[in-house]
Design an enzyme around this catalytic site. Structure first.
Site, PDB file in Angstrom:
ATOM      1  N   CYS A  34       0.823  -1.212   0.000  1.00  0.00           N
ATOM      2  CA  CYS A  34       0.000   0.000   0.000  1.00  0.00           C
ATOM      3  C   CYS A  34       0.861   1.267   0.000  1.00  0.00           C
ATOM      4  O   CYS A  34       0.351   2.352  -0.262  1.00  0.00           O
ATOM      5  CB  CYS A  34      -0.951   0.010   1.193  1.00  0.00           C
ATOM      6  SG  CYS A  34      -0.112   0.064   2.776  1.00  0.00           S
ATOM      7  N   ASP A  36       2.256   2.655   2.571  1.00  0.00           N
ATOM      8  CA  ASP A  36       2.132   3.454   3.789  1.00  0.00           C
ATOM      9  C   ASP A  36       3.378   3.312   4.673  1.00  0.00           C
ATOM     10  O   ASP A  36       4.008   2.263   4.711  1.00  0.00           O
ATOM     11  CB  ASP A  36       0.890   3.026   4.572  1.00  0.00           C
ATOM     12  CG  ASP A  36      -0.390   3.386   3.825  1.00  0.00           C
ATOM     13  OD1 ASP A  36      -0.291   4.147   2.847  1.00  0.00           O
ATOM     14  OD2 ASP A  36      -1.465   2.911   4.206  1.00  0.00           O
ATOM     15  N   CYS A  59      -3.003   5.302   5.536  1.00  0.00           N
ATOM     16  CA  CYS A  59      -4.460   5.277   5.528  1.00  0.00           C
ATOM     17  C   CYS A  59      -5.034   5.622   6.911  1.00  0.00           C
ATOM     18  O   CYS A  59      -4.295   5.673   7.906  1.00  0.00           O
ATOM     19  CB  CYS A  59      -4.937   3.894   5.108  1.00  0.00           C
ATOM     20  SG  CYS A  59      -4.674   2.667   6.387  1.00  0.00           S
ATOM     21  N   CYS A 103      -2.725  -2.893   8.640  1.00  0.00           N
ATOM     22  CA  CYS A 103      -2.403  -1.553   9.155  1.00  0.00           C
ATOM     23  C   CYS A 103      -2.028  -1.646  10.628  1.00  0.00           C
ATOM     24  O   CYS A 103      -1.118  -0.949  11.086  1.00  0.00           O
ATOM     25  CB  CYS A 103      -3.591  -0.618   8.963  1.00  0.00           C
ATOM     26  SG  CYS A 103      -4.432  -0.795   7.371  1.00  0.00           S
TER      27      CYS A 103
HETATM   28 FE1  FES Z   1      -1.621   0.237   4.253  1.00  0.00          FE
HETATM   29 FE2  FES Z   1      -3.473   0.859   5.920  1.00  0.00          FE
HETATM   30  S1  FES Z   1      -3.727   0.501   3.798  1.00  0.00           S
HETATM   31  S2  FES Z   1      -1.377   0.693   6.321  1.00  0.00           S
END
Ligand code: FES
Length: 143
Positions: A34, A36, A59, A103
């Site tokens: 993702c 992040d 996110c 996450c």
């Molecule tokens: Fe990657 Fe939440 S979508 S940490």
């Protein structure tokens, strides 16, 4: 599954956001899927996490889980902080949708990486205490 009120609260009003300039340990982890990134700063006094701050570029669930994770380890011993699982963070938030479980894993690993950095700065090999940061399953860890 909708987000719980607690998730929405910690997303909208995250606790302990920021940096600690003279931190005793800093951990940064990311998820390559993702994209992040979560960065965690800890201050340690006599084996207790006296302060913790985070910066999350990610996110809403990543922000909420970082916020809750910092609340759960603040004032706790390092040993207790290391016992904090992503499951406990999710429970404290009244759950997360299945696609958002990773996450919360990021939050658990950010704490462990910050503690590992703390031990490294003390000249102590963190691996026997914290575990191997290469034991990550569905995400990538930066050492
Ligand atoms: Fe990657 Fe939440 S979508 S940490």
């Amino acid at each position: 599954m909708a987000y719980s009120e607690k998730v929405m609260d910690h997303f909208a009003n995250p606790r302990n956001v920021g940096e600690i300039a003279d931190a005793d340990g800093v951990g940064e982890v990311g998820n390559s899927k993702c994209g992040d990134i979560m960065k965690m700063y800890i201050k340690v006094n006599n084996g207790v996490i006296s302060d913790v701050k985070f910066k999350t570029f990610g996110c809403g669930a990543a922000i909420a889980t970082s916020s809750m994770a910092t609340e759960l380890i603040k004032g706790k011993s390092i040993d207790d902080a290391l016992k904090l699982t992503n499951k406990a963070v999710m429970e404290a938030l009244d759950g997360l949708p299945p696609v958002k479980v990773h996450c919360s894993v990021l939050a658990e690993q950010a704490i462990k990486t910050a503690v590992a950095d703390y031990y490294k700065r003390q000249g102590i090999d963190p691996e026997p205490i914290v575990g191997s940061m290469t034991d990550c399953h569905d995400f990538d860890c930066e050492s």
